[in-house]
Design a protein around this motif. Structure first.
Motif, PDB file in Angstrom:
ATOM      1  N   PHE A 121       0.838  -1.210   0.000  1.00 57.52           N
ATOM      2  CA  PHE A 121       0.000   0.000   0.000  1.00 57.52           C
ATOM      3  C   PHE A 121       0.868   1.254   0.000  1.00 57.52           C
ATOM      4  O   PHE A 121       0.615   2.202  -0.753  1.00 57.52           O
ATOM      5  CB  PHE A 121      -0.929  -0.004   1.218  1.00 57.52           C
ATOM      6  N   LEU A 122       1.917   1.262   0.809  1.00 53.94           N
ATOM      7  CA  LEU A 122       2.795   2.423   0.899  1.00 53.94           C
ATOM      8  C   LEU A 122       3.516   2.701  -0.415  1.00 53.94           C
ATOM      9  O   LEU A 122       3.525   3.837  -0.904  1.00 53.94           O
ATOM     10  CB  LEU A 122       3.818   2.212   2.019  1.00 53.94           C
ATOM     11  N   PHE A 123       4.112   1.664  -1.003  1.00 55.27           N
ATOM     12  CA  PHE A 123       4.981   1.852  -2.177  1.00 55.27           C
ATOM     13  C   PHE A 123       4.239   1.785  -3.512  1.00 55.27           C
ATOM     14  O   PHE A 123       4.701   2.380  -4.489  1.00 55.27           O
ATOM     15  CB  PHE A 123       6.082   0.792  -2.184  1.00 55.27           C
ATOM     16  N   ASP A 124       3.123   1.060  -3.590  1.00 55.22           N
ATOM     17  CA  ASP A 124       2.560   0.697  -4.898  1.00 55.22           C
ATOM     18  C   ASP A 124       1.148   1.191  -5.178  1.00 55.22           C
ATOM     19  O   ASP A 124       0.797   1.365  -6.345  1.00 55.22           O
ATOM     20  CB  ASP A 124       2.532  -0.827  -5.049  1.00 55.22           C
ATOM     21  N   ALA A 125       0.316   1.336  -4.162  1.00 59.33           N
ATOM     22  CA  ALA A 125      -1.100   1.635  -4.395  1.00 59.33           C
ATOM     23  C   ALA A 125      -1.249   3.041  -4.968  1.00 59.33           C
ATOM     24  O   ALA A 125      -0.897   4.023  -4.315  1.00 59.33           O
ATOM     25  CB  ALA A 125      -1.887   1.498  -3.098  1.00 59.33           C
ATOM     26  N   VAL A 126      -1.758   3.152  -6.179  1.00 62.86           N
ATOM     27  CA  VAL A 126      -1.896   4.462  -6.829  1.00 62.86           C
ATOM     28  C   VAL A 126      -3.331   4.970  -6.711  1.00 62.86           C
ATOM     29  O   VAL A 126      -4.287   4.192  -6.758  1.00 62.86           O
ATOM     30  CB  VAL A 126      -1.473   4.404  -8.314  1.00 62.86           C
ATOM     31  N   ASN A 127      -3.483   6.289  -6.554  1.00 60.08           N
ATOM     32  CA  ASN A 127      -4.816   6.878  -6.515  1.00 60.08           C
ATOM     33  C   ASN A 127      -5.235   7.270  -7.925  1.00 60.08           C
ATOM     34  O   ASN A 127      -4.591   6.891  -8.916  1.00 60.08           O
ATOM     35  CB  ASN A 127      -4.836   8.082  -5.565  1.00 60.08           C
ATOM     36  N   GLU A 128      -6.303   8.046  -8.026  1.00 60.01           N
ATOM     37  CA  GLU A 128      -6.833   8.400  -9.350  1.00 60.01           C
ATOM     38  C   GLU A 128      -5.872   9.258 -10.159  1.00 60.01           C
ATOM     39  O   GLU A 128      -5.977   9.336 -11.384  1.00 60.01           O
ATOM     40  CB  GLU A 128      -8.184   9.120  -9.201  1.00 60.01           C
ATOM     41  N   THR A 129      -4.933   9.901  -9.497  1.00 62.81           N
ATOM     42  CA  THR A 129      -3.944  10.713 -10.219  1.00 62.81           C
ATOM     43  C   THR A 129      -2.647   9.956 -10.462  1.00 62.81           C
ATOM     44  O   THR A 129      -1.685  10.529 -10.975  1.00 62.81           O
ATOM     45  CB  THR A 129      -3.631  12.011  -9.433  1.00 62.81           C
ATOM     46  N   GLY A 130      -2.617   8.671 -10.086  1.00 64.47           N
ATOM     47  CA  GLY A 130      -1.441   7.840 -10.332  1.00 64.47           C
ATOM     48  C   GLY A 130      -0.343   7.989  -9.299  1.00 64.47           C
ATOM     49  O   GLY A 130       0.786   7.557  -9.533  1.00 64.47           O
ATOM     50  N   GLN A 131      -0.655   8.574  -8.130  1.00 65.50           N
ATOM     51  CA  GLN A 131       0.353   8.772  -7.100  1.00 65.50           C
ATOM     52  C   GLN A 131       0.190   7.771  -5.964  1.00 65.50           C
ATOM     53  O   GLN A 131      -0.924   7.477  -5.524  1.00 65.50           O
ATOM     54  CB  GLN A 131       0.274  10.195  -6.527  1.00 65.50           C
ATOM     55  N   THR A 132       1.302   7.268  -5.474  1.00 65.43           N
ATOM     56  CA  THR A 132       1.295   6.354  -4.332  1.00 65.43           C
ATOM     57  C   THR A 132       1.284   7.161  -3.034  1.00 65.43           C
ATOM     58  O   THR A 132       1.630   8.347  -3.027  1.00 65.43           O
ATOM     59  CB  THR A 132       2.542   5.466  -4.347  1.00 65.43           C
ATOM     60  N   PRO A 133       0.920   6.534  -1.911  1.00 62.66           N
ATOM     61  CA  PRO A 133       1.058   7.231  -0.623  1.00 62.66           C
ATOM     62  C   PRO A 133       2.476   7.726  -0.386  1.00 62.66           C
ATOM     63  O   PRO A 133       2.675   8.827   0.142  1.00 62.66           O
ATOM     64  CB  PRO A 133       0.644   6.154   0.386  1.00 62.66           C
ATOM     65  N   LEU A 134       3.477   6.942  -0.775  1.00 58.24           N
ATOM     66  CA  LEU A 134       4.863   7.363  -0.593  1.00 58.24           C
ATOM     67  C   LEU A 134       5.150   8.654  -1.343  1.00 58.24           C
ATOM     68  O   LEU A 134       5.782   9.574  -0.804  1.00 58.24           O
ATOM     69  CB  LEU A 134       5.814   6.266  -1.063  1.00 58.24           C
ATOM     70  N   ALA A 135       4.686   8.746  -2.589  1.00 57.55           N
ATOM     71  CA  ALA A 135       4.929   9.949  -3.395  1.00 57.55           C
ATOM     72  C   ALA A 135       4.262  11.160  -2.759  1.00 57.55           C
ATOM     73  O   ALA A 135       4.833  12.265  -2.754  1.00 57.55           O
ATOM     74  CB  ALA A 135       4.410   9.739  -4.813  1.00 57.55           C
ATOM     75  N   ARG A 136       3.075  10.968  -2.196  1.00 57.69           N
ATOM     76  CA  ARG A 136       2.375  12.092  -1.575  1.00 57.69           C
ATOM     77  C   ARG A 136       3.020  12.489  -0.250  1.00 57.69           C
ATOM     78  O   ARG A 136       3.058  13.671   0.105  1.00 57.69           O
ATOM     79  CB  ARG A 136       0.895  11.748  -1.401  1.00 57.69           C
ATOM     80  N   LEU A 137       3.540  11.529   0.480  1.00 57.43           N
ATOM     81  CA  LEU A 137       4.260  11.856   1.712  1.00 57.43           C
ATOM     82  C   LEU A 137       5.561  12.594   1.395  1.00 57.43           C
ATOM     83  O   LEU A 137       5.966  13.495   2.134  1.00 57.43           O
ATOM     84  CB  LEU A 137       4.551  10.581   2.501  1.00 57.43           C
TER      85      LEU A 137
END
Length: 306
Positions: A92-108
Motif C-alpha cells: 500500500f505504501l509503495f505501490d497503491a496508486v490513486n486516481e492521479t497515479g500517485q502512491t502514498p509514498l509519493a504524496r508523503l
C-alpha cells in the motif's frame, strides 16, 4: 586498505593520518553508515503517516488480495495469510496508486516536513520513488553477505545485503519483494516471497497475460508499466501457489484461468481483440508442451534481514 591513525596521511602533507584526513574520512564513513541504517527508522515513520490515506485502503485491499479478504478482516490478516498485514501495508505504501497515479509514498514525499526526518532519512526517501513489488531471479550468492539479483522483467541487476537470505536461497530461485536502496546498499523491506525455479516460466506467462490486458487500455505499455501500475498481480500469483510441492499442471491452470478472466472482462468493457504481437495470447499457443514446469512449484515467505 585501512590506514593506521599514526601512519603518514596518503595526501602527502607529511602529517599523521589522525591529524589530517583521518577525521574527515571518519565523518564520511559515519554519514554513510547513517544512510545505510536510515530504513530502520524511516519505514516506521512512513507507516505511522498512512492514517490520512485510510479511505483508500478498502479498494486497495481488494486489489492486493484479489477480492479474497474484506476490510473487516484487516486485524486478522496475519492469521489468514503468511505475514499478511506486513505484505499489504508495504505494498500500500509503495505501490497503491490513486486516481492521479500517485502512491502514498509519493504524496508523503511532497510534504516531508510532516515526517520529521533526519538528514540521512531525507537523503534516502527520494531514492524510493520507483520501488515496487516485483520478482527478481537469484543469479549469485555471496556467503555471509547477501545475494546477486536480476529483475525478472527488465535489465536491472543489483547486489542485495541480506545475510539470512544468503543461507536460505539457491541460484535460480525467485524472490518477489520490495528492494530499497540506502546509500551504496540494497535491502528488502517487508516480507519477501521465496519461489522455486520451476515457477519462472509460468510467472512470465502470468505477467504477460496481464500485460496484454493493460495494453488494451495503453497500447504502448511495457512490463515496466505493468509493475508500476499493477504490481499486485505478483501477490495474486503467490496466493495461488501452495507452501509445499504441488501436482503438475496447477500453474498451467492458473495462467489459463487468468487469460480467460481477463479476456471476458475486456469483452464486457467493449475492448476488441488486438492484433497478435509480442506478449499477446497467440504467443502462448504451445503452453501444453511443458506442463511439467509446474511440478514442485511452491512459495514461502521470509522477512527482511534484521
Amino acid at each position: 586498505m585501512k590506514i593506521g591513525r599514526n601512519e603518514p596521511c596518503p595526501c602527502g602533507s607529511g602529517k599523521k593520518y589522525k591529524q589530517c584526513h583521518g577525521p574527515i574520512d571518519a565523518e564520511r564513513e559515519a554519514a554513510l553508515r547513517r544512510v545505510r541504517q536510515a530504513p530502520d527508522t524511516l519505514i516506521p515513520k512512513l507507516f505511522d503517516a498512512l492514517e490520512p490515506f485510510a479511505a483508500e485502503i478498502p479498494a486497495a485491499l481488494q486489489r492486493f488480495w484479489n477480492g479474497a479478504h474484506e476490510v473487516t478482516e484487516v486485524q486478522a490478516l496475519d492469521q489468514l495469510e503468511d505475514r499478511g498485514s506486513e505484505r499489504f501495508l508495504t505494498w500500500f505504501l509503495f505501490d497503491a496508486v490513486n486516481e492521479t497515479g500517485q502512491t502514498p509514498l509519493a504524496r508523503l514525499r511532497a510534504e516531508p516536513a510532516s515526517l520529521d526526518l533526519t538528514e540521512a532519512e531525507q537523503q534516502v526517501l527520494p531514492t524510493w520513488n520507483n520501488v515496487r513489488l516485483q520478482p527478481y531471479e537469484v543469479t549469485g550468492i555471496r556467503k555471509g553477505f547477501g545475494l546477486e539479483l536480476r529483475a525478472l522483467f527488465g535489465d536491472e541487476s543489483l547486489e542485495l545485503e541480506d545475510h539470512q537470505a544468503a543461507r536460505r536461497v539457491e541460484i535460480g530461485d525467485v524472490i518477489i519483494a520490495h528492494v530499497i536502496p540506502a546509500g551504496d546498499r540494497n535491502y528488502i523491506t517487508g516480507a519477501a516471497a521465496h519461489l522455486t525455479p520451476d515457477t519462472v516460466v509460468k510467472l512470465r506467462e502470468f505477467a504477460d497475460a496481464h500485460l496484454v490486458d493493460l495494453q488494451r487500455e495503453q497500447p504502448d505499455a511495457t512490463h515496466a508499466d505493468l509493475i508500476r501500475l499493477r504490481s499486485y498481480i505478483f501477490n495474486h500469483f503467490v496466493m495461488a501457489l501452495p507452501r509445499a510441492p504441488q501436482e503438475a499442471g496447477k500453474l498451467d491452470e492458473l495462467v489459463a484461468t487468468t487469460r480467460a478472466t481477463l479476456n471476458v472482462t475486456a469483452e464486457q468493457l467493449g475492448f476488441g481483440r488486438r492484433a497478435a504481437s509480442a506478449g499477446d495470447d497467440e504467443s502462448f499457443a504451445d503452453d501444453e508442451a511443458e506442463p511439467e514446469a509446474a511440478l514442485g512449484a511452491r512459495a514461502s515467505y521470509d522477512g527482511a534481514d534484521d
